[in-house]
Enzyme design. Structure first.
Site, PDB file in Angstrom:
ATOM      1  N   ASN A 119     -10.236  -2.970   2.825  1.00  0.00           N
ATOM      2  CA  ASN A 119     -10.021  -2.949   1.377  1.00  0.00           C
ATOM      3  C   ASN A 119     -11.337  -2.644   0.668  1.00  0.00           C
ATOM      4  O   ASN A 119     -12.394  -2.640   1.306  1.00  0.00           O
ATOM      5  CB  ASN A 119      -9.490  -4.306   0.890  1.00  0.00           C
ATOM      6  CG  ASN A 119      -7.985  -4.457   1.110  1.00  0.00           C
ATOM      7  OD1 ASN A 119      -7.270  -3.484   1.314  1.00  0.00           O
ATOM      8  ND2 ASN A 119      -7.507  -5.687   1.061  1.00  0.00           N
ATOM      9  N   HIS A 141       0.834  -1.223   0.000  1.00  0.00           N
ATOM     10  CA  HIS A 141       0.000   0.000   0.000  1.00  0.00           C
ATOM     11  C   HIS A 141       0.861   1.264   0.000  1.00  0.00           C
ATOM     12  O   HIS A 141       0.540   2.245   0.674  1.00  0.00           O
ATOM     13  CB  HIS A 141      -0.947   0.034   1.206  1.00  0.00           C
ATOM     14  CG  HIS A 141      -1.967  -1.056   1.211  1.00  0.00           C
ATOM     15  ND1 HIS A 141      -3.256  -0.881   0.791  1.00  0.00           N
ATOM     16  CD2 HIS A 141      -1.885  -2.355   1.594  1.00  0.00           C
ATOM     17  CE1 HIS A 141      -3.926  -2.014   0.921  1.00  0.00           C
ATOM     18  NE2 HIS A 141      -3.116  -2.932   1.401  1.00  0.00           N
TER      19      HIS A 141
HETATM   20  C1  HEM Z   1      -1.587 -11.262   7.495  1.00  0.00           C
HETATM   21  C2  HEM Z   1      -2.156 -10.369   6.677  1.00  0.00           C
HETATM   22  C3  HEM Z   1      -1.654  -8.969   6.517  1.00  0.00           C
HETATM   23  C4  HEM Z   1      -0.480  -8.392   6.919  1.00  0.00           C
HETATM   24  C5  HEM Z   1       0.670  -9.050   7.665  1.00  0.00           C
HETATM   25  C6  HEM Z   1      -0.515  -7.006   6.497  1.00  0.00           C
HETATM   26  C7  HEM Z   1       0.507  -6.089   6.712  1.00  0.00           C
HETATM   27  C8  HEM Z   1       0.498  -4.778   6.319  1.00  0.00           C
HETATM   28  C9  HEM Z   1       1.559  -3.837   6.550  1.00  0.00           C
HETATM   29  C10 HEM Z   1       2.864  -4.154   7.260  1.00  0.00           C
HETATM   30  C11 HEM Z   1       1.160  -2.641   6.053  1.00  0.00           C
HETATM   31  C12 HEM Z   1       1.949  -1.333   6.058  1.00  0.00           C
HETATM   32  C13 HEM Z   1       1.564  -0.541   7.290  1.00  0.00           C
HETATM   33  C14 HEM Z   1       2.290   0.779   7.398  1.00  0.00           C
HETATM   34  O1  HEM Z   1       3.485   0.825   7.100  1.00  0.00           O
HETATM   35  O2  HEM Z   1       1.669   1.771   7.823  1.00  0.00           O
HETATM   36  C15 HEM Z   1      -0.160  -2.824   5.499  1.00  0.00           C
HETATM   37  C16 HEM Z   1      -0.912  -1.831   4.936  1.00  0.00           C
HETATM   38  C17 HEM Z   1      -2.254  -1.968   4.663  1.00  0.00           C
HETATM   39  N1  HEM Z   1      -3.011  -3.126   4.722  1.00  0.00           N
HETATM   40 FE1  HEM Z   1      -2.370  -4.917   5.284  1.00  0.00          FE
HETATM   41  N2  HEM Z   1      -1.694  -6.755   5.861  1.00  0.00           N
HETATM   42  C18 HEM Z   1      -2.431  -7.924   5.851  1.00  0.00           C
HETATM   43  C19 HEM Z   1      -3.693  -8.090   5.323  1.00  0.00           C
HETATM   44  C20 HEM Z   1      -4.541  -7.075   4.988  1.00  0.00           C
HETATM   45  C21 HEM Z   1      -5.968  -7.202   4.770  1.00  0.00           C
HETATM   46  C22 HEM Z   1      -6.743  -8.516   4.887  1.00  0.00           C
HETATM   47  C23 HEM Z   1      -6.442  -5.944   4.506  1.00  0.00           C
HETATM   48  C24 HEM Z   1      -7.850  -5.486   4.233  1.00  0.00           C
HETATM   49  C25 HEM Z   1      -8.933  -6.137   4.645  1.00  0.00           C
HETATM   50  C26 HEM Z   1      -5.310  -5.035   4.543  1.00  0.00           C
HETATM   51  C27 HEM Z   1      -5.383  -3.671   4.321  1.00  0.00           C
HETATM   52  C28 HEM Z   1      -4.308  -2.817   4.396  1.00  0.00           C
HETATM   53  C29 HEM Z   1      -4.404  -1.404   4.113  1.00  0.00           C
HETATM   54  C30 HEM Z   1      -5.668  -0.642   3.720  1.00  0.00           C
HETATM   55  C31 HEM Z   1      -3.118  -0.873   4.275  1.00  0.00           C
HETATM   56  C32 HEM Z   1      -2.706   0.573   4.052  1.00  0.00           C
HETATM   57  C33 HEM Z   1      -2.920   1.380   5.313  1.00  0.00           C
HETATM   58  C34 HEM Z   1      -2.609   2.835   5.051  1.00  0.00           C
HETATM   59  O3  HEM Z   1      -3.354   3.466   4.275  1.00  0.00           O
HETATM   60  O4  HEM Z   1      -1.632   3.341   5.604  1.00  0.00           O
HETATM   61  N3  HEM Z   1      -4.181  -5.754   4.836  1.00  0.00           N
HETATM   62  N4  HEM Z   1      -0.544  -4.146   5.655  1.00  0.00           N
END
Ligand code: HEM
Length: 481
Positions: free
Chosen positions: A125, A52
């Site tokens: 999402n 992202h």
């Molecule tokens: C084990 C599963 C997952 C892991 C380990 C994971 C991990 C991460 C990490 C490390 C970030 C970066 C965070 C940052 O640096 O601020 C991120 C961002 C993000 N993830 Fe996940 N994620 C997973 C699953 C999901 C799922 C299932 C969704 C949605 C239902 C999701 C939605 C998002 C969104 C929207 C962001 C961006 C947040 C922002 O706008 O700063 N992720 N994810």
């Protein structure tokens, strides 16, 4: 007018001149202004989000329109009309910070609510399901969607090889390769919790819930060709659209709904509510309206407010709890860990992340302790100056037992049922199934023969006709390459 200075406040007479000896001589180490400027420039970049990385956001508010105090005692829902300020960030997942907003990808839909009882984050999402239900797969999945470690190129072989060998992803793949994989703009898409959460009452009663955030602008998409064309003309189209629309006072809104299941219904429900690859069909669990979300203010500074905003599914408030969904449980660890790396130990003290009220004097020091570091307050539970504690809520009573095991959700016939449903839904709008076949075939044609063959098998399990039409279209596209 303020006077230009060095970072320590020393007025600078000429900001555009380095100090040197004579006309053509070398520079001087004593030129603090130049060193200050260069050294700071050298450190301008922080790590981009590991996923992202490309995104845009804005401020707004959330207003409760329907009473849900029968199932949740969170302060944010205390009465109809209650208003809470918030910040959002929308994003693509797989591309780097400079990638096109129009890429085929799920979109992130994050909201941070600044409630009286702490920050509550939605890290959603624009798709109601996800690719995995075992969190150990997340880094592996993401590696296949990003760049090949040798060529540093996006790689259709590893992309489809992953999905062929992890077919629990099929439901999300159906959404990704429909035109919903290319939304018209960030304003024209829905958001979904995907996960099950718990809404709780003070007395320990709780319900399982899922959250749906529906765009009032219309859920509009681009075709593959439209997305490719717009991406060429303006890779930042969605960022520009969001900023300009809010700037001219045309504020986008979303209507928030919940689906509610009583814990007693879980055993009778066809779908495992802790399996992120499945939806709760709305025919079985209808939507209940809750409130309205409006975006009405752009950030003043992109880096300070949008790049540094830090969302986590672990940022919860009284009345909202995580469910036992294993992917959600893993995410509760991963986000703050990533932000400590990306932004630093004290990332919660960065102004955009600061809760309305926070008192945490046992967390001390660390890089950039910028909020006064709690002055002389005791840094342990001191009997001289105790911190006050809220009245505890009755805990929700969930009992879990069993031995420690390496759990594995085997893929079964049941995993294709909702994917087949998605294919049938596409059939209701003229052209959507054709677009799906075109979208997959133009991507899959870049994969090798073996991977293509296995992928036809996967889609045949969704629908026999889909499998054969896809094979014909992909082989035609591969020949033309
Ligand atoms: C084990 C599963 C997952 C892991 C380990 C994971 C991990 C991460 C990490 C490390 C970030 C970066 C965070 C940052 O640096 O601020 C991120 C961002 C993000 N993830 Fe996940 N994620 C997973 C699953 C999901 C799922 C299932 C969704 C949605 C239902 C999701 C939605 C998002 C969104 C929207 C962001 C961006 C947040 C922002 O706008 O700063 N992720 N994810």
């Amino acid at each position: 007018m303020s006077v230009y200075t060095t970072s320590n406040g020393n007025p600078v007479f000429n900001p555009e001149a380095a100090q040197r000896i004579g006309t053509n001589g070398p520079l001087l180490l004593q030129d603090f202004h130049l060193i200050d400027l260069l050294a700071h420039f050298d450190r301008e970049r922080i790590p981009e989000r590991v996923v992202h990385a490309k995104g845009a956001g804005a401020y707004g508010d959330f207003v409760v329109t329907h009473d849900i105090t029968d199932i949740c005692d969170a302060d944010i829902f205390s009465h109809v009309g209650k208003t809470t300020s918030l910040i959002t960030r929308f994003s693509t997942v797989g591309g780097e910070k400079g990638s096109a907003d129009t890429a085929r990808d799920p979109r992130g839909f994050s909201v941070k609510f600044f409630t009286e009882e702490g920050n509550w984050d939605w890290v959603f999402n624009n798709t109601p399901v996800f690719f995995i239900r075992d969190p150990a797969l997340f880094p592996l999945l993401i590696h296949t969607q990003k760049r090949n470690p040798q060529t540093n190129l996006k790689d259709a072989d590893i992309f489809w090889d992953y999905f062929n060998t992890h077919q629990e992803s099929i439901h999300q793949v159906m959404t990704l390769f429909s035109d919903r994989g290319t939304p018209r703009s960030y304003r024209h898409m829905n958001g979904y919790s995907g996960h099950t959460f718990k809404f709780t009452k003070r007395d320990g009663n709780f319900k399982h819930i899922q959250i749906h955030v529906k765009t009032d602008q219309g859920n509009e998409t681009l075709t593959n060709d439209e997305a490719a064309e717009l991406g060429k003309q303006d890779p930042d189209s969605h960022t520009r659209d969001l900023f300009n629309t809010i700037n001219k006072g045309d504020f986008p809104t979303w209507t928030v709904y919940i689906q509610v299941l009583d814990p007693s219904e879980i055993g009778r429900f066809r779908w495992n509510i802790f399996d992120l690859t499945k939806v709760w069909p709305q025919a079985d669990v209808p939507l209940r309206p809750v409130g309205k979300l409006t975006l009405n203010r752009n950030a003043e500074n992109y880096f300070a407010e949008i790049e540094q905003v830090a969302f986590s599914p672990g940022h919860l408030i009284p009345g909202i709890e995580a469910s036992a969904d294993p992917v959600l449980q893993a995410r509760i660890f991963s986000y703050a860990d990533s932000q400590r790396h990306r932004l630093g130990t004290n990332y919660q003290q960065i102004p955009v992340n600061q809760p309305l009220h926070a008192l945490n004097p046992y967390q001390r020091d660390g890089f950039m302790a910028i909020n006064g570091n709690y002055g002389s307050k005791p840094n342990y539970p001191s009997s001289f100056e105790p911190v006050s504690l809220p009245t505890p809520w009755t805990p929700t009573n969930e009992n879990w037992t069993g031995s420690a095991v390496n759990f594995k959700f085997e893929v079964t016939e049941e995993d294709y049922v909702q994917a087949t449903g998605s294919w049938n839904v596409l059939g209701r709008t003229p052209g959507q199934q054709d677009n799906f076949i075109f979208n997959v075939s133009s991507h899959l044609s870049g994969a090798n023969q073996t991977v293509r063959g296995t992928t036809y098998g996967m889609f045949t399990k969704v629908d026999r006709d889909l499998g054969s039409r896809l094979e014909a279209a992909t082989e035609r596209a591969a020949e033309a390459l």
